[in-house]
Enzyme design. Structure first.
Site, mmCIF file in Angstrom:
data_model
loop_
_atom_site.group_PDB
_atom_site.id
_atom_site.type_symbol
_atom_site.label_atom_id
_atom_site.label_comp_id
_atom_site.label_asym_id
_atom_site.label_seq_id
_atom_site.Cartn_x
_atom_site.Cartn_y
_atom_site.Cartn_z
ATOM 1 N N ASP A 55 1.111 -7.578 2.530
ATOM 2 C CA ASP A 55 1.168 -6.088 1.954
ATOM 3 C C ASP A 55 2.864 -5.712 2.053
ATOM 4 O O ASP A 55 3.078 -5.095 2.869
ATOM 5 C CB ASP A 55 0.663 -5.428 3.314
ATOM 6 C CG ASP A 55 0.191 -4.021 2.950
ATOM 7 O OD1 ASP A 55 1.014 -3.480 1.750
ATOM 8 O OD2 ASP A 55 -0.518 -3.378 3.472
ATOM 9 N N HIS A 102 0.773 -1.102 -0.103
ATOM 10 C CA HIS A 102 -0.176 0.112 -0.071
ATOM 11 C C HIS A 102 0.893 1.229 0.049
ATOM 12 O O HIS A 102 0.323 2.584 -0.400
ATOM 13 C CB HIS A 102 -0.981 -0.043 1.257
ATOM 14 C CG HIS A 102 -0.513 0.450 2.507
ATOM 15 N ND1 HIS A 102 -0.287 -0.652 3.476
ATOM 16 C CD2 HIS A 102 -0.372 1.592 3.121
ATOM 17 C CE1 HIS A 102 -0.029 -0.149 4.586
ATOM 18 N NE2 HIS A 102 0.056 1.303 4.389
ATOM 19 N N SER A 137 3.912 2.439 8.685
ATOM 20 C CA SER A 137 3.700 1.162 7.491
ATOM 21 C C SER A 137 4.869 0.936 6.949
ATOM 22 O O SER A 137 5.712 2.079 6.470
ATOM 23 C CB SER A 137 2.825 1.854 6.552
ATOM 24 O OG SER A 137 1.454 1.182 7.211
HETATM 25 N N1 ARG Z 1 -4.666 0.468 7.424
HETATM 26 C C1 ARG Z 1 -3.426 0.682 6.993
HETATM 27 C C2 ARG Z 1 -2.548 1.813 7.091
HETATM 28 O O1 ARG Z 1 -3.134 2.757 7.821
HETATM 29 C C3 ARG Z 1 -3.134 -0.067 5.637
HETATM 30 C C4 ARG Z 1 -3.869 0.830 4.561
HETATM 31 C C5 ARG Z 1 -3.937 0.512 3.015
HETATM 32 N N2 ARG Z 1 -4.992 -0.504 2.636
HETATM 33 C C6 ARG Z 1 -6.219 0.033 2.438
HETATM 34 N N3 ARG Z 1 -7.104 -1.234 2.371
HETATM 35 N N4 ARG Z 1 -6.825 1.185 2.150
HETATM 36 O O2 ARG Z 1 -2.221 2.477 6.229
HETATM 37 N N1 ASP Z 2 -1.228 1.473 7.955
HETATM 38 C C1 ASP Z 2 -0.750 2.350 8.472
HETATM 39 C C2 ASP Z 2 0.310 3.041 7.678
HETATM 40 O O1 ASP Z 2 0.305 3.149 6.574
HETATM 41 C C3 ASP Z 2 -0.031 1.974 9.863
HETATM 42 C C4 ASP Z 2 -0.973 2.257 10.912
HETATM 43 O O2 ASP Z 2 -1.575 3.181 11.090
HETATM 44 O O3 ASP Z 2 -0.874 1.315 11.941
HETATM 45 O O4 ASP Z 2 1.242 3.685 8.055
#
Ligand code: ARG
Ligand code: ASP
Length: 719
Positions: free
Chosen positions: A222, A86, A654
């Protein structure tokens, strides 16, 4: 007596648990002072100097800021880095088309020649950091006016930064910590030739999609891989075919040893922002006003986007990254509200605040009225903050895209409005805008934008205070009888900004005469009408509250540190390099539901469902599963995929390396578990978990699935 004893035993264990708690994002150069002892007690085998040093190669030399908001790490001596899928998503999408759909099919360079160049992408290394608090505050005095004080500080900061990187190609960053009670300088080196090496198909890299996002148990692969290139002297250089793979001072060894529950883990990366020390009023503002309204706007945006994306594969690609971006915070806000409520966070804060005020009355009268000052600011700030957030949702954050593009012309207008037009400057701006417009139209779909625009205009009118309604609604209400769809039809018919050729022509031929045409374009008019409200009515007040809050936050932070003087405080995240440490651990999610600490390929096959887009398992992976063709990645008859641990992380973390007791790479951080996403505001050690991709799954996919095993030869793999 016995009862007393039992109680004190309980109290003792609580204290122990607390000192073991995994909350905190620590400053690498201060580990020796505050953390290393505890880290070693928890199993860590290295020294503080191994993690961060200015005298020798150390782990920090293998960690980078990836792009603008993620972390990445070096895993070979040839500049190979790994980060999340991502995090590389924008680049993967940039290279994708319906014919060459790397989002769907994945991409693997089978040699360095096949790696793909990414304009605009950079990685940033930290060379060193320093506590510069004294130098920043030099010349400030106790009784100084805030304005005066800020001026002195700003001048000091500028001088310190200049001095720090004089005669070098380094870049200096200087940031306040503890809300301005401390300052650190960071000297960075930025590499700009970063090429895409590989990415799995989204059905692996984004497996579970937005359905599983922010959730445990998780099965997302990921990750994506890039390579840093440098000039012949290993120095940063713009892209050139002559550049060579960067030779890092340090790269991580990759461990095949895996994780057991209770193992020490450390996350080393760039957490973006947290709000651990805010007053209860801030939580009230988020949970009652800001989050619910912004969640609603995004729900509508996503409904519309999803519908168009499902109907047309080209639209699916165009809006893939936009959708993911919108959906990500949308879901986090929902989780945050839920988590704060279950934690009873507001009440907890209020209790602390009562105790604080009681203490201040006796011990620190200068702090007694901090909370009442907060109260009076938040009373109005909440509404301004919401309005500002809504405005961003309207025009920025993938709101009305056409209007946003029109707003970008402001830069040209500014140049041609002047008495004398600097042609060079004008051409530079034109070139930039042309590039921006081309990118814009690559990922633009008009029917979708039209529908979202109408939806947003309707929602703004009914959700935001009368006082902040832009002039344009007079037209909408009189000429179009409040029918936003009709108004939007007119907008798109009249504006040139939905037509690529017209826009490029307009930019290229822009002159003083174009200003009139611009000012008549309804998309520009619409933007202007919102802009006016913001510049006249919102920004000034918002800024006033923000500066007042900045002063209060600084004092309240200092006060909290005095109030709990035997506690070691960690500074809020501010996108600087931090260390979080904890252990691999499952958790109880709710009554009777306990989640184990790790997932495996079995779970991917359990989720497999060809009817659900997010849960389609690629045929090749199914085949590997069927034949149990796991090679050396097999563990207990399956392949490990993700694991949960207690490290305190946030957005920006991330892609961060997750290290074991030896400092070897065991995983890549990518998310947090649903029950704990409120950790940006309040950490709950029982339920806050970071989610990491098991590095063995990465190797398995690269080797067995993608057939790019040659990449493993560059790595230092510890069996
Ligand atoms: N929640 C994770 C972070 O905040 C992964 C985000 C990417 N994935 C998604 N389905 N949008 O970045
Ligand atoms: N998914 C998040 C990021 O892209 C990490 C988190 O918020 O825990 O940095």
């Amino acid at each position: 007596m016995i009862r007393k004893l039992v109680l004190s035993i309980i109290a003792l264990t609580i204290i122990q648990i607390q000192s073991r708690a995994d909350e905190g994002m620590w400053i690498p150069m201060l580990l020796q002072k505050y953390n290393i002892e505890q880290m070693q007690e928890m199993g860590f085998k290295l020294t503080a100097e191994d993690v961060y040093s200015v005298n020798q190669a150390c782990l920090k030399d293998a960690v980078v800021i990836f792009g603008r908001g993620c972390t990445g790490e070096l895993i070979s001596d040839k500049g190979l880095i790994v980060t999340n899928h991502h995090c590389g998503y924008g680049q993967i999408q940039y290279h994708s088309s319906v014919e060459n759909d790397y989002l769907t099919n994945g991409f693997w360079a089978m040699s360095q020649e096949e790696e793909l160049v990414n304009p605009g992408l950079s990685v940033t290394f930290l060379k060193r950091m320093d506590d510069v608090t004294d130098a920043v505050l030099e010349g400030t005095t106790e009784g100084m006016e805030d304005k005066e004080r800020n001026k002195v500080i700003a001048a000091n900061i500028k001088a310190i930064k200049e001095e720090a990187v004089k005669d070098t190609h380094y870049k200096a960053v200087l940031k306040p910590f503890f809300h301005g009670n401390q300052y650190f300088l960071f000297v960075n080196e930025i590499y700009k030739d970063v090429r895409l090496v590989g990415a799995p198909p989204s059905a692996i890299g984004k497996f579970g999609g937005d359905t599983d996002n922010w959730m445990w148990p998780r099965h997302t692969g990921d990750f994506s891989m890039f390579r840093i290139y440098a000039d012949k002297d290993n120095k940063p250089a713009e892209y050139s075919a002559d550049n060579v793979p960067y030779k890092p001072g340090k790269h991580f060894s990759v461990s095949m040893k895996g994780v057991q529950e209770g193992d020490f883990t450390m996350v080393f990366g760039y957490p973006g922002s947290t709000y651990q020390y805010v007053p209860s009023y801030h939580l009230e503002m988020l949970t009652e006003t800001v989050n619910p309204k912004l969640i609603d706007v995004r729900t509508e945006k996503l409904n519309i986007m999803n519908r168009y994306q499902e109907a047309d594969p080209a639209v699916r690609i165009k809006y893939a990254a936009k959708n993911a971006r919108i959906s990500n915070s949308w879901k986090r806000w929902i989780g945050e509200n839920r988590g704060l409520e279950i934690l009873d966070a507001i009440n907890k804060k209020q209790k602390q605040e009562e105790a604080f005020v009681k203490w201040a009355k006796v011990k620190a009268p200068e702090y007694v009225d901090l909370l009442s000052k907060y109260k009076s600011i938040y009373k109005d700030y909440a509404n301004y903050n919401l309005t500002y957030g809504y405005y961003r949702e309207m025009i920025r954050s993938n709101g009305m895209e056409l209007v946003y593009l029109a707003s970008q012309m402001e830069a040209l207008k500014a140049i041609y409005e002047g008495e004398e037009v600097n042609e060079d400057a004008a051409n530079a701006v034109k070139a930039k805008l042309v590039e921006r417009a081309e990118r814009f139209f690559k990922d633009y779909y008009k029917p979708l934008d039209k529908e979202i625009s109408a939806q947003l205009l309707g929602m703004y009118a009914s959700n935001i205070d009368k006082a902040f309604q832009p002039e344009i609604y007079t037209l909408i209400n009189s000429k179009y009888k409040g029918n936003v769809e009709k108004y939007v039809d007119y907008l798109y018919k009249k504006s040139i900004f939905d037509d690529k050729d017209l826009v490029l022509d307009f930019i290229n031929n822009f002159s003083s005469k174009s200003i009139k045409a611009l000012e008549k374009d309804p998309a520009y008019v619409l933007n202007n009408s919102f802009e006016t409200v913001y510049t006249d009515k919102v920004y000034p007040q918002l800024n006033k509250y923000r500066s007042e809050l900045a002063v209060l936050n600084k004092d309240y932070m200092a006060a909290q540190m005095k109030f709990e003087s035997d506690k070691v405080f960690y500074p809020d995240a501010n996108f600087t390099l931090r260390v979080s440490y904890g252990q691999v651990k499952g958790y109880t999610a709710r009554d009777a539901v306990y989640y184990k600490h790790s997932t495996s390929l079995e779970g991917i096959m359990e989720k497999d469902n060809p009817d659900i887009y997010d849960y389609r398992v690629p045929a090749k992976l199914k085949e590997l599963y069927k034949n149990k063709d796991y090679g050396r990645y097999e563990v207990d008859g399956s392949v490990p995929v993700c694991f949960a641990a207690t490290n305190h992380t946030t957005g920006g973390n991330s892609g961060s390396p997750v290290l074991n007791a030896e400092g070897h790479l065991i995983g890549i951080n990518f998310d947090r578990a649903w029950e704990g996403v409120m950790s940006d505001l309040m950490f709950n050690p029982d339920q806050c978990r970071n989610i990491s991709l098991d590095i063995r799954y990465v190797l398995f996919i690269v080797d067995k699935f993608a057939g790019a095993g040659y990449l493993l030869d560059e790595m230092t793999i510890v069996e």
